[in-house]
Design a protein around this motif. Sequence first.
Motif, PDB file in Angstrom:
ATOM      1  N   TRP A 210      45.065  43.313  33.741  1.00 58.68           N
ATOM      2  CA  TRP A 210      44.330  42.864  32.560  1.00 58.68           C
ATOM      3  C   TRP A 210      43.592  41.551  32.761  1.00 58.68           C
ATOM      4  O   TRP A 210      43.031  40.984  31.815  1.00 58.68           O
ATOM      5  CB  TRP A 210      45.272  42.787  31.352  1.00 58.68           C
ATOM      6  CG  TRP A 210      45.557  44.158  30.840  1.00 58.68           C
ATOM      7  CD1 TRP A 210      46.619  44.960  31.154  1.00 58.68           C
ATOM      8  CD2 TRP A 210      44.735  44.923  29.972  1.00 58.68           C
ATOM      9  NE1 TRP A 210      46.509  46.172  30.531  1.00 58.68           N
ATOM     10  CE2 TRP A 210      45.348  46.179  29.786  1.00 58.68           C
ATOM     11  CE3 TRP A 210      43.528  44.678  29.326  1.00 58.68           C
ATOM     12  CZ2 TRP A 210      44.803  47.175  28.994  1.00 58.68           C
ATOM     13  CZ3 TRP A 210      42.995  45.676  28.528  1.00 58.68           C
ATOM     14  CH2 TRP A 210      43.631  46.896  28.368  1.00 58.68           C
TER      15      TRP A 210
ATOM     16  N   ALA B 273      40.609  38.969  33.770  1.00 57.91           N
ATOM     17  CA  ALA B 273      39.145  39.005  33.711  1.00 57.91           C
ATOM     18  C   ALA B 273      38.593  39.121  35.131  1.00 57.91           C
ATOM     19  O   ALA B 273      39.203  38.648  36.088  1.00 57.91           O
ATOM     20  CB  ALA B 273      38.633  37.714  33.065  1.00 57.91           C
ATOM     21  N   SER B 274      37.420  39.763  35.250  1.00 57.65           N
ATOM     22  CA  SER B 274      36.767  39.853  36.556  1.00 57.65           C
ATOM     23  C   SER B 274      35.269  40.040  36.368  1.00 57.65           C
ATOM     24  O   SER B 274      34.826  40.577  35.351  1.00 57.65           O
ATOM     25  CB  SER B 274      37.344  41.004  37.385  1.00 57.65           C
ATOM     26  OG  SER B 274      37.080  42.251  36.784  1.00 57.65           O
TER      27      SER B 274
ATOM     28  N   ASN C 286      33.738  43.344  35.383  1.00 60.69           N
ATOM     29  CA  ASN C 286      34.951  44.141  35.193  1.00 60.69           C
ATOM     30  C   ASN C 286      35.242  45.020  36.415  1.00 60.69           C
ATOM     31  O   ASN C 286      35.772  46.117  36.299  1.00 60.69           O
ATOM     32  CB  ASN C 286      34.869  44.994  33.922  1.00 60.69           C
ATOM     33  CG  ASN C 286      36.232  45.531  33.518  1.00 60.69           C
ATOM     34  OD1 ASN C 286      37.265  44.931  33.807  1.00 60.69           O
ATOM     35  ND2 ASN C 286      36.249  46.684  32.872  1.00 60.69           N
TER      36      ASN C 286
ATOM     37  N   GLN D  78      37.373  44.364  38.823  1.00 60.47           N
ATOM     38  CA  GLN D  78      38.788  44.330  39.206  1.00 60.47           C
ATOM     39  C   GLN D  78      38.931  44.518  40.718  1.00 60.47           C
ATOM     40  O   GLN D  78      39.485  45.513  41.182  1.00 60.47           O
ATOM     41  CB  GLN D  78      39.574  45.383  38.427  1.00 60.47           C
ATOM     42  CG  GLN D  78      39.439  45.212  36.920  1.00 60.47           C
ATOM     43  CD  GLN D  78      39.924  46.410  36.139  1.00 60.47           C
ATOM     44  OE1 GLN D  78      40.978  46.955  36.427  1.00 60.47           O
ATOM     45  NE2 GLN D  78      39.148  46.824  35.145  1.00 60.47           N
TER      46      GLN D  78
ATOM     47  N   ASP E  81      38.588  36.192  41.209  1.00 65.38           N
ATOM     48  CA  ASP E  81      39.130  37.206  40.318  1.00 65.38           C
ATOM     49  C   ASP E  81      40.535  37.633  40.735  1.00 65.38           C
ATOM     50  O   ASP E  81      41.401  37.863  39.890  1.00 65.38           O
ATOM     51  CB  ASP E  81      38.196  38.415  40.266  1.00 65.38           C
ATOM     52  CG  ASP E  81      36.850  38.082  39.624  1.00 65.38           C
ATOM     53  OD1 ASP E  81      36.714  37.000  39.011  1.00 65.38           O
ATOM     54  OD2 ASP E  81      35.929  38.916  39.741  1.00 65.38           O
TER      55      ASP E  81
ATOM     56  N   GLN F 270      48.100  36.079  36.220  1.00 64.48           N
ATOM     57  CA  GLN F 270      48.648  36.934  35.165  1.00 64.48           C
ATOM     58  C   GLN F 270      49.864  37.703  35.654  1.00 64.48           C
ATOM     59  O   GLN F 270      50.814  37.902  34.897  1.00 64.48           O
ATOM     60  CB  GLN F 270      47.561  37.865  34.619  1.00 64.48           C
ATOM     61  CG  GLN F 270      46.548  37.088  33.817  1.00 64.48           C
ATOM     62  CD  GLN F 270      45.628  37.934  32.978  1.00 64.48           C
ATOM     63  OE1 GLN F 270      44.656  37.414  32.499  1.00 64.48           O
ATOM     64  NE2 GLN F 270      45.915  39.195  32.764  1.00 64.48           N
TER      65      GLN F 270
END
Length: 184
Positions: A38, A40-41, A44, A46, A103, A110
């Motif tokens: 989850w 942020a990147s 998006n 990832q 990222d 997290q």
Amino acid sequence: MSKYKIHPLLEKRWSPRAFSDKPVTEEDVNKIFTGASWAASARNEQPWKYVYGLKGTPGFDRLWECLLPGNQPWTKNAAVLFVALQRHTFESNGKTNKKAMHDVGLANAQLLLQAVSVDIYGHLMAGYDAGKAKETLRLNEDMSPVCMGALGYLGDANDLEEPFKSREREPRTRKPLEEFVTKL
């Protein structure tokens, strides 16, 4: 601890070396990596991947062998070892993702907070052989390791060898804001 009150999870998070022999369940491992998902990147995308091994498995042993000698003595007690990887290009257009490592760092942060929310602690490491990790994991040129990590429940610092025992007992410190924050 801090001059300003912060969220309890942030205060609780630290990088121990003393891990207990209590195993981390597959369910908790999946929850921890879901926390990373989850983050942020850019776009998006990832751009992270994780490869892990549970203690007592060949996967754990293969990852442990990638660690430098300074990290091997204490990581042998961790319940989980993992490698955080970055993809260097955007999947959407094949162009270089110059923010991929940033990222992955967000995802790792997290991951650590999700882990500590269930009393599992993580210790990220730069002390590993990146070439050996790439070879062990058979990574293509678009993937490279960012760091390795150990996860587990807290153990007793007295069970550690020196110099790790002393390091484990040192008080946690942080630089004051004045050293790294500037108001314009």
